[in-house]
Design an enzyme around this catalytic site. Structure first.
Site, mmCIF file in Angstrom:
data_model
loop_
_atom_site.group_PDB
_atom_site.id
_atom_site.type_symbol
_atom_site.label_atom_id
_atom_site.label_comp_id
_atom_site.label_asym_id
_atom_site.label_seq_id
_atom_site.Cartn_x
_atom_site.Cartn_y
_atom_site.Cartn_z
ATOM 1 N N SER A 179 38.678 41.432 35.278
ATOM 2 C CA SER A 179 38.717 42.729 35.967
ATOM 3 C C SER A 179 40.147 43.020 36.410
ATOM 4 C CB SER A 179 37.839 42.685 37.233
ATOM 5 O OG SER A 179 36.540 42.188 36.943
ATOM 6 N N HIS B 232 41.747 39.617 37.773
ATOM 7 C CA HIS B 232 40.854 38.557 38.249
ATOM 8 C C HIS B 232 39.996 38.090 37.075
ATOM 9 C CE1 HIS B 232 38.514 36.266 41.140
ATOM 10 N NE2 HIS B 232 37.409 36.739 40.584
ATOM 11 N N ASN C 227 45.782 43.945 40.627
ATOM 12 C CA ASN C 227 45.546 42.514 40.483
ATOM 13 C C ASN C 227 44.620 42.291 39.304
ATOM 14 O OD1 ASN C 227 45.464 39.742 41.044
ATOM 15 N ND2 ASN C 227 43.676 39.960 42.364
ATOM 16 N N ASP D 102 39.715 40.649 46.439
ATOM 17 C CA ASP D 102 39.224 41.081 45.117
ATOM 18 C C ASP D 102 38.147 42.155 45.265
ATOM 19 O OD1 ASP D 102 39.421 37.640 44.120
ATOM 20 O OD2 ASP D 102 40.902 39.243 43.848
HETATM 21 C C1 GRF Z 1 44.696 34.346 35.492
HETATM 22 O O1 GRF Z 1 43.483 34.152 34.796
HETATM 23 C C2 GRF Z 1 44.451 35.082 36.777
HETATM 24 O O2 GRF Z 1 43.437 36.052 36.693
HETATM 25 C C3 GRF Z 1 43.999 33.961 37.678
HETATM 26 O O3 GRF Z 1 44.808 32.849 37.343
HETATM 27 C C4 GRF Z 1 45.257 33.021 35.992
HETATM 28 C C5 GRF Z 1 46.765 33.028 36.014
HETATM 29 O O4 GRF Z 1 47.200 32.831 34.733
HETATM 30 N N1 GRF Z 1 44.164 34.303 39.074
HETATM 31 P P1 GRF Z 1 48.773 32.968 34.372
HETATM 32 O O5 GRF Z 1 49.565 32.333 35.508
HETATM 33 O O6 GRF Z 1 49.072 34.426 34.227
HETATM 34 O O7 GRF Z 1 48.887 32.216 33.067
#
Ligand code: GRF
Length: 199
Positions: free
Chosen positions: A135, A108, A106, A144
């Site tokens: 991360s 984050h 994942n 997370d």
């Molecule tokens: C990313 O920053 C992810 O870490 C967070 O939401 C955003 C999603 O962006 N959970 P995308 O949909 O890949 O443009």
């Protein structure tokens, strides 16, 4: 390796993974994109790239357990070597974790273990940090809280709001995710080994 990417939003991380899979040296191929909701830009990106998609929406199931099972099956049919949560805004349940144990990563948009959860950027900004970042972690049963595979710092500017900070983080995040996923696709995911390789 066969990558299945889970999405919930704009899909910029997905787009970066799709761009990387054009490079044969990347080692991974996005074989499917699975979303928890329809009508998101990430699905348009997948369709434009000719990648199979599936939507498993919680509202279509009588309860969370049924949704967990359906999501697990929807991903399993694509036989992933690695599952990448790229902006997926749901917690995956036990069936999913058991089925793809140690093969789920994942991304984050904060420097874990600080600011876990759905509002990491907003929480970091509200706290007043001057440095945040992103991360890439292994997904385990926590929120997370899995082992950290890679991180990168991003400065917070005095006039930042959640959107400007998140956009600055996302530039770094998508490159970090591609790097980590590529490394795993080529060398396999062993957290210990992975950390050892980072040195
Ligand atoms: C990313 O920053 C992810 O870490 C967070 O939401 C955003 C999603 O962006 N959970 P995308 O949909 O890949 O443009």
């Amino acid at each position: 390796g066969r990558l299945v990417v889970l999405v919930s939003g704009t899909g910029s991380n997905l787009a970066a993974l799709l761009a990387a899979h054009e490079d044969p040296a990347f080692g991974g191929r996005v074989v499917a994109v699975v979303a928890d909701r329809p009508d998101i830009k990430a699905l348009e990106i997948a369709h434009a790239a000719g990648v199979p998609t599936a939507v498993v929406a919680l509202r279509d199931f009588e309860d969370r357990a049924a949704w967990d099972r359906a999501l697990t099956e929807a991903v399993a049919v694509f036989s992933p070597d690695l599952v990448v949560l790229a902006g997926f805004m749901k917690l995956v349940g036990k069936p999913f974790l058991d089925r793809f144990e140690n093969r789920i990563v994942n991304t984050h948009p904060a420097l874990l273990p600080s600011f876990p959860g759905a509002h990491g950027v907003r929480d970091a900004l509200a706290y007043g940090v001057t440095v945040s970042g992103c991360s890439v972690i292994v997904v385990d049963g926590g929120i997370d809280a899995g082992p950290i595979l890679a991180q990168e710092a991003v400065p917070v500017l005095p006039d930042d709001d959640e959107s400007s900070l998140h956009e600055r983080i996302k530039v770094v995040e998508r490159a970090l995710l591609v790097d980590v996923v590529g490394r795993i696709a080529r060398d396999g995911l062993t957290v210990e080994g992975h950390r050892a390789r980072i040195g």
